[in-house]
Design an enzyme around this catalytic site. Structure first.
Site, PDB file in Angstrom:
ATOM      1  N   ILE A 219      42.965   9.672   7.340  1.00 33.36           N
ATOM      2  CA  ILE A 219      43.688   8.953   6.282  1.00 33.36           C
ATOM      3  C   ILE A 219      44.069   7.531   6.723  1.00 33.36           C
ATOM      4  CG2 ILE A 219      45.823   8.947   4.915  1.00 33.36           C
ATOM      5  CD1 ILE A 219      45.355  11.962   4.528  1.00 33.36           C
ATOM      6  N   GLU A 238      52.248   2.569  17.237  1.00 36.58           N
ATOM      7  CA  GLU A 238      52.182   3.457  18.404  1.00 36.58           C
ATOM      8  C   GLU A 238      50.802   3.349  19.068  1.00 36.58           C
ATOM      9  OE1 GLU A 238      53.842   7.244  17.609  1.00 36.58           O
ATOM     10  OE2 GLU A 238      52.061   8.226  18.396  1.00 36.58           O
TER      11      GLU A 238
HETATM   12  N1  COA Z   1      48.362  25.255   5.217  1.00 36.72           N
HETATM   13  C1  COA Z   1      47.319  25.766   5.910  1.00 36.72           C
HETATM   14  N2  COA Z   1      46.404  24.992   6.537  1.00 36.72           N
HETATM   15  C2  COA Z   1      46.557  23.677   6.459  1.00 36.72           C
HETATM   16  C3  COA Z   1      47.619  23.075   5.758  1.00 36.72           C
HETATM   17  C4  COA Z   1      48.533  23.914   5.109  1.00 36.72           C
HETATM   18  N3  COA Z   1      49.560  23.406   4.426  1.00 36.72           N
HETATM   19  N4  COA Z   1      47.498  21.739   5.845  1.00 36.72           N
HETATM   20  C5  COA Z   1      46.422  21.496   6.579  1.00 36.72           C
HETATM   21  N5  COA Z   1      45.837  22.657   6.952  1.00 36.72           N
HETATM   22  C6  COA Z   1      44.635  22.790   7.770  1.00 36.72           C
HETATM   23  C7  COA Z   1      43.516  21.924   7.226  1.00 36.72           C
HETATM   24  O1  COA Z   1      42.765  22.609   6.238  1.00 36.72           O
HETATM   25  C8  COA Z   1      42.719  21.652   8.474  1.00 36.72           C
HETATM   26  O2  COA Z   1      41.947  22.810   8.795  1.00 36.72           O
HETATM   27  P1  COA Z   1      40.400  22.666   9.219  1.00 36.72           P
HETATM   28  O3  COA Z   1      40.444  21.868  10.491  1.00 36.72           O
HETATM   29  O4  COA Z   1      40.002  24.078   9.413  1.00 36.72           O
HETATM   30  O5  COA Z   1      39.753  21.950   8.091  1.00 36.72           O
HETATM   31  C9  COA Z   1      43.783  21.553   9.556  1.00 36.72           C
HETATM   32  O6  COA Z   1      44.921  22.249   9.043  1.00 36.72           O
HETATM   33  C10 COA Z   1      44.190  20.115   9.865  1.00 36.72           C
HETATM   34  O7  COA Z   1      44.554  19.447   8.698  1.00 36.72           O
HETATM   35  P2  COA Z   1      44.150  17.917   8.476  1.00 36.72           P
HETATM   36  O8  COA Z   1      44.750  17.460   7.218  1.00 36.72           O
HETATM   37  O9  COA Z   1      42.685  17.740   8.639  1.00 36.72           O
HETATM   38  O10 COA Z   1      44.863  17.275   9.731  1.00 36.72           O
HETATM   39  P3  COA Z   1      44.693  15.855  10.375  1.00 36.72           P
HETATM   40  O11 COA Z   1      43.751  15.927  11.493  1.00 36.72           O
HETATM   41  O12 COA Z   1      44.468  14.808   9.324  1.00 36.72           O
HETATM   42  O13 COA Z   1      46.142  15.659  10.989  1.00 36.72           O
HETATM   43  C11 COA Z   1      48.506  15.915  11.027  1.00 36.72           C
HETATM   44  C12 COA Z   1      47.273  15.701  10.152  1.00 36.72           C
HETATM   45  C13 COA Z   1      49.713  15.901  10.113  1.00 36.72           C
HETATM   46  C14 COA Z   1      48.419  17.238  11.759  1.00 36.72           C
HETATM   47  C15 COA Z   1      48.601  14.748  12.060  1.00 36.72           C
HETATM   48  O14 COA Z   1      48.646  13.525  11.388  1.00 36.72           O
HETATM   49  C16 COA Z   1      49.827  14.884  12.934  1.00 36.72           C
HETATM   50  O15 COA Z   1      49.813  15.595  13.900  1.00 36.72           O
HETATM   51  N6  COA Z   1      50.927  14.179  12.588  1.00 36.72           N
HETATM   52  C17 COA Z   1      52.190  14.275  13.322  1.00 36.72           C
HETATM   53  C18 COA Z   1      52.367  13.179  14.331  1.00 36.72           C
HETATM   54  C19 COA Z   1      52.358  11.824  13.723  1.00 36.72           C
HETATM   55  O16 COA Z   1      52.510  11.628  12.530  1.00 36.72           O
HETATM   56  N7  COA Z   1      52.187  10.818  14.524  1.00 36.72           N
HETATM   57  C20 COA Z   1      52.186   9.479  13.990  1.00 36.72           C
HETATM   58  C21 COA Z   1      52.086   8.447  14.957  1.00 36.72           C
HETATM   59  S1  COA Z   1      50.477   8.420  15.735  1.00 36.72           S
END
Ligand code: COA
Length: 431
Positions: A219, A238
């Site tokens: 994203i 960061e």
């Molecule tokens: N329930 C069940 N599964 C879910 C879910 C939910 N509500 N939301 C996401 N998932 C699953 C997705 O389907 C995906 O599964 P897959 O890999 O089998 O397709 C997996 O979880 C990861 O989701 P995705 O949206 O692809 O994650 P991402 O790689 O875009 O990461 C975060 C999103 C939120 C995990 C990540 O941004 C994060 O760790 N953020 C916290 C730290 C942060 O914000 N740091 C910011 C400064 S760098």
């Protein structure tokens, strides 16, 4: 007088010799993300048979993390400050631990001796004429931990880009292992149609002259695709990755309008491909500083028009953000999300943006949820949250009542889930 060049020679050893100083039950902090020193970690893991209870503290582990693999638990106990692909199983199977902590406050775990550090393993560049080495792509908690540690072991790697900002002097090092090795790279993520629509929605919130923080993943990278027409953007983040290089080369990111650290890309670590590493190498406009400076909400808040862009797994109808757990399982960590949400809130003209796809699991689960999964943590509280963005639009939650929030969030949920969300919200008295 003995100069640093003589002392340097006295510190040169092989990786095997260097890690011999590590004892059972020591706490070892490993350089972060793509800054991990592969030769030193491999040499430590090779000693598994003769060590027990060595605690390995690491945040985003981008290497194979063999110390966290099944069968290693007697020798090494992994303490994750963020859970990633190579450490998730260990934490899930209780062979490793997760320690919650805002990224900005991680250095204090070491400097306040909450987690006293015995050994730090990190990567540095060869020294400059004055004996100072760059820490390349990981300054974050790595430098503060090194300044506290009993022993500092470095892999000196001439392939590590020489970044500006914080440095470490040879006198602060215990052992030096010269080993050139390609850096760990983060491949650019797959950006699909949903991410593009989210990126477009987020980009519509960003004014010319804004300073950006971008989280990790598809994203934030999709947002960058829609910023090509903007002017004079800045980076105080960061971390940043290859997407930022394209916008810098296109003249969109100039850092000219930043309120502080004007003209500079400021960050605490970097993850990307060789393209990023070549861009930052010797670039006088790129400065990396420890995370207790970069992620300090007071520092972030000094930038006018500070935009923080992060992702989440779920947002409930009150605006509580879960960015780190799937049910009771620790999926990732808090990282710097709250640091930047709070910093952007303090900034004049600032906006904090949580952007996520409206559904997960191939459309079966709504990520805009009546309530967070049972057992899941709140990463960003409902008091801190500002904008939530999906592919269906933008919900501005600041100053909105619980009733208005629920309505705004349902309006950006997937159309298939809107009716059931409305029914459940009414049943719980949210609407
Ligand atoms: N329930 C069940 N599964 C879910 C879910 C939910 N509500 N939301 C996401 N998932 C699953 C997705 O389907 C995906 O599964 P897959 O890999 O089998 O397709 C997996 O979880 C990861 O989701 P995705 O949206 O692809 O994650 P991402 O790689 O875009 O990461 C975060 C999103 C939120 C995990 C990540 O941004 C994060 O760790 N953020 C916290 C730290 C942060 O914000 N740091 C910011 C400064 S760098």
């Amino acid at each position: 007088m003995i100069n640093w060049k003589t002392r340097y020679r006295d510190k040169l050893v092989s990786a095997e010799q260097a890690v011999r100083c590590i004892n059972s039950r020591d706490r070892v902090v490993v350089g972060h993300a793509c800054g991990e020193p592969p030769a030193l970690v491999a040499a430590l893991v090779a000693r598994a048979h003769e060590l027990s209870g060595v605690e390995i503290v690491h945040m985003v582990a981008m290497g194979p993390a063999k110390y966290a693999q099944s069968g290693m638990e007697e020798s090494f106990r992994h303490n994750a400050l963020f859970v990633g692909g190579s450490t998730r199983k260990a934490v899930e199977e209780k062979r490793g631990d997760y320690t919650p902590c805002f990224f900005s406050e991680v250095p204090r775990l070491f400097t306040d001796k909450v987690l006293p550090v015995d050994i730090v393993l990190l990567q540095v560049t060869p020294p400059d004429e004055s004996g100072y080495c760059s820490l390349g792509v990981s300054v974050d908690y790595t430098l503060p931990a090194a300044q506290e540690a009993g022993k500092v072991i470095v892999q000196m790697n001439s392939l590590l880009p020489r970044t500006g900002g914080a440095k470490i002097h040879l006198d602060e090092l215990t052992y030096i292992v010269e080993k050139d090795e390609p850096l760990i790279e983060l491949k650019p993520p797959q950006i699909g149609e949903i991410e593009k629509k989210i990126g477009e929605n987020v980009a519509s919130l960003i004014p010319d002259g804004a300073t950006l923080q971008l989280g990790i993943g598809a994203i934030p990278d999709a947002v960058l695709l829609f910023l090509k027409e903007k002017k004079d953007l800045g980076i105080h983040s960061e971390m940043f990755s290859d997407g930022v290089v394209f916008l810098a080369e296109a003249g969109v990111i100039t850092n000219r309008k930043k309120t502080i650290n004007q003209g500079k890309f400021t960050a605490t670590f970097l993850m990307g491909t060789r393209k990023l590493y070549d861009f930052v190498d010797g670039n006088p406009d790129v400065e990396l500083y420890p995370v207790d400076y970069i992620n300090d909400p007071y520092v972030i808040g000094q930038h006018e028009n500070m935009m923080s862009i992060n992702s989440a797994l779920q947002v409930d109808l009150m605006g509580q953000v879960n960015a780190e757990m799937i049910g009771t399982k620790q999926f990732s960590g808090i990282g710097g999300q709250v640091d930047f949400v709070r910093g952007a809130s303090r900034s004049r003209g600032g906006k904090s943006i949580i952007a996520l796809p409206s559904t997960a699991a191939g459309g079966k689960i709504s990520r805009i949820a009546v309530e967070l999964d049972r057992g899941a943590a709140v990463s960003t509280s409902r008091n801190d949250v500002h904008y939530v963005v999906t592919e269906y639009g933008i919900a501005d939650l600041r100053g909105k009542s619980l009733r208005a929030r629920a309505q705004a969030l349902i309006a950006i949920s997937h159309p298939e889930f809107r009716k059931i969300l409305m029914v459940e919200a009414e049943a719980r008295g949210l609407i």
